[in-house]
Design a protein around this motif. Structure first.
Motif, PDB file in Angstrom:
ATOM      1  N   ASP A  46       0.866  -1.174   0.000  1.00 21.54           N
ATOM      2  CA  ASP A  46       0.000   0.000   0.000  1.00 21.54           C
ATOM      3  C   ASP A  46       0.903   1.224   0.000  1.00 21.54           C
ATOM      4  OD1 ASP A  46      -2.161   1.724   0.227  1.00 21.54           O
ATOM      5  OD2 ASP A  46      -2.265   1.528   2.419  1.00 21.54           O
ATOM      6  N   PRO A  48       1.766   5.402  -1.739  1.00 20.45           N
ATOM      7  CA  PRO A  48       1.184   6.592  -2.373  1.00 20.45           C
ATOM      8  C   PRO A  48       1.224   6.483  -3.891  1.00 20.45           C
ATOM      9  CG  PRO A  48       2.664   7.214  -0.589  1.00 20.45           C
ATOM     10  CD  PRO A  48       2.863   5.746  -0.810  1.00 20.45           C
ATOM     11  N   ILE A  49       0.404   7.290  -4.531  1.00 21.90           N
ATOM     12  CA  ILE A  49       0.185   7.143  -5.967  1.00 21.90           C
ATOM     13  C   ILE A  49       1.453   7.361  -6.783  1.00 21.90           C
ATOM     14  CG2 ILE A  49      -1.031   8.142  -7.940  1.00 21.90           C
ATOM     15  CD1 ILE A  49      -3.419   8.616  -6.057  1.00 21.90           C
ATOM     16  N   LYS A  50       2.242   8.365  -6.467  1.00 23.79           N
ATOM     17  CA  LYS A  50       3.458   8.609  -7.266  1.00 23.79           C
ATOM     18  C   LYS A  50       4.467   7.483  -7.091  1.00 23.79           C
ATOM     19  CE  LYS A  50       4.813  12.680  -8.491  1.00 23.79           C
ATOM     20  NZ  LYS A  50       5.309  14.078  -8.529  1.00 23.79           N
ATOM     21  N   MET A  52       3.680   4.428  -6.467  1.00 25.22           N
ATOM     22  CA  MET A  52       3.096   3.330  -7.231  1.00 25.22           C
ATOM     23  C   MET A  52       3.450   3.466  -8.709  1.00 25.22           C
ATOM     24  SD  MET A  52      -0.930   2.277  -7.483  1.00 25.22           S
ATOM     25  CE  MET A  52      -0.958   1.604  -5.806  1.00 25.22           C
ATOM     26  N   ALA A  53       3.342   4.684  -9.241  1.00 22.32           N
ATOM     27  CA  ALA A  53       3.697   4.909 -10.639  1.00 22.32           C
ATOM     28  C   ALA A  53       5.164   4.605 -10.895  1.00 22.32           C
ATOM     29  CB  ALA A  53       3.377   6.359 -11.026  1.00 22.32           C
ATOM     30  N   GLN A  76      -6.794  -4.355  -7.213  1.00 22.00           N
ATOM     31  CA  GLN A  76      -7.820  -3.661  -6.451  1.00 22.00           C
ATOM     32  C   GLN A  76      -8.184  -4.501  -5.232  1.00 22.00           C
ATOM     33  OE1 GLN A  76     -11.478  -3.263  -8.635  1.00 22.00           O
ATOM     34  NE2 GLN A  76     -11.452  -5.355  -9.398  1.00 22.00           N
ATOM     35  N   LYS A  86      -3.614   4.409   0.804  1.00 20.62           N
ATOM     36  CA  LYS A  86      -2.734   5.337   0.087  1.00 20.62           C
ATOM     37  C   LYS A  86      -2.933   5.349  -1.423  1.00 20.62           C
ATOM     38  CE  LYS A  86       0.741   4.655   3.685  1.00 20.62           C
ATOM     39  NZ  LYS A  86       2.037   4.038   4.017  1.00 20.62           N
ATOM     40  N   GLY A  87      -3.329   4.243  -2.004  1.00 21.01           N
ATOM     41  CA  GLY A  87      -3.472   4.159  -3.447  1.00 21.01           C
ATOM     42  C   GLY A  87      -4.725   4.859  -3.940  1.00 21.01           C
ATOM     43  N   ALA A  88      -4.836   4.940  -5.276  1.00 23.01           N
ATOM     44  CA  ALA A  88      -6.003   5.578  -5.873  1.00 23.01           C
ATOM     45  C   ALA A  88      -7.258   4.759  -5.605  1.00 23.01           C
ATOM     46  CB  ALA A  88      -5.788   5.727  -7.381  1.00 23.01           C
ATOM     47  N   ARG A  95      -9.487   0.175  -3.249  1.00 28.21           N
ATOM     48  CA  ARG A  95      -8.186   0.820  -3.348  1.00 28.21           C
ATOM     49  C   ARG A  95      -7.293   0.026  -4.293  1.00 28.21           C
ATOM     50  NH1 ARG A  95      -7.222   6.053  -1.305  1.00 28.21           N
ATOM     51  NH2 ARG A  95      -8.553   6.305   0.519  1.00 28.21           N
ATOM     52  N   LEU A 233      -2.343   7.700 -13.438  1.00 25.01           N
ATOM     53  CA  LEU A 233      -2.028   7.939 -12.031  1.00 25.01           C
ATOM     54  C   LEU A 233      -1.352   9.292 -11.816  1.00 25.01           C
ATOM     55  CD1 LEU A 233      -0.597   4.411 -11.098  1.00 25.01           C
ATOM     56  CD2 LEU A 233      -2.864   5.297 -10.528  1.00 25.01           C
TER      57      LEU A 233
END
Length: 267
Positions: A46, A48-50, A52-53, A76, A86-88, A95, A233
């Motif tokens: 889990d 943060p989005i950046k 994850m990218a 998901q 934390k994810g989108a 999530r 993202l």
């Protein structure tokens, strides 16, 4: 070169168990249901989005370069099955988390601490690992500032896997203004591995890293970002900045990897 690898979507199944010992991120072991309806054991993160990218883009790029990296899925998860925050969010309130298929191979850190008599053999195998120079080049290209011994899995023989690329592109919360294609960012392999290589070994690895530039010039970076779903993202400005950074940095790889190896740039 269009990427052959597109990040697969998956679903986290109930029963994931947390294990955060020594991990920066919220990390779990569990099972995922893949697109072909098969199941797989996975390490779930889990993040943060950046960050994850960063992981997803690095996965696609590593696969294009034939570097060994476990399958990385964009999974998901329903709130009752894992307390991700934390994810989108998806439209149905789930999530997104990262799911790295578990290859059941120990890290360098684990083997070094658990097998004291075998340390010399481990180091010899690692310094002889055939793609090592390409790894020096890859980490220089993506500005991965966190290739510590825990982020390289190494099994028997020459079996190795690259993991954890959330700190690519200078870090998990990079800013467009800080992406300098010519900058010599921290290269962690230089800190714990370079000194174990012979002079001839360093020069050979530097040549490997320099040769990687030919392969890098064939990669369509924008297509790789799309294949990683990172264009959905990241903000458009971030996508443009990252694409420009990677494209311009190709010509710096030989110099940057040679610096991490402590050798002159070889022509």
């Amino acid at each position: 070169m269009e990427p052959a690898e597109v990040v697969e979507f998956a679903t986290v199944l109930p029963g994931a168990v947390a294990f955060n010992e020594g991990n920066v991120s919220d990390t779990y072991r569990g099972q995922v249901l893949r697109a072909d309806m098969s199941t797989a054991n996975a390490i779930l993160k889990d993040v943060p989005i950046k960050e994850m990218a960063n992981e997803l883009i690095s996965f696609v790029l590593a696969r294009q370069l034939s570097l060994p990296i476990p399958d990385l899925l964009l999974a998901q998860v329903a709130p009752p099955d894992l307390p991700a925050t934390k994810g989108a969010l998806t439209r149905d309130g789930r999530r997104l988390v990262l799911a790295s298929v578990d290859v059941s191979v120990p890290s360098i850190t684990f083997r070094y601490t658990q097998d004291v008599p075998g340390r010399a053999r481990l180091l010899a195998a690692l310094t002889a690992w055939p793609p090592l120079g390409r790894l020096y080049g890859f980490d220089a290209w993506i500005a991965n500032v966190d290739r510590h011994p825990g982020n390289l899995l190494f099994g028997s023989g020459a079996e190795a896997w690259l993991i954890d690329h959330g700190y690519a592109f200078t870090g998990p919360a990079w800013a467009c203004s800080a992406l300098d294609p010519s900058a010599m960012y921290r290269h962690r392999l230089a800190e714990w591995l370079t000194s174990s290589l012979t002079i001839d070994g360093r020069e050979m690895r530097a040549r490997q890293a320099g040769a990687l530039e030919v392969d890098l010039k064939l990669i369509d970076v924008e297509a790789a970002i799309r294949a990683a779903h990172a264009d959905r993202l990241l903000a458009p400005a971030d996508v443009r900045a990252l694409s420009g950074f990677l494209s311009a940095r190709v010509n710096e790889v030989a110099r940057l990897a040679s610096s991490a190896l402590g050798t002159p740039v070889l022509i």
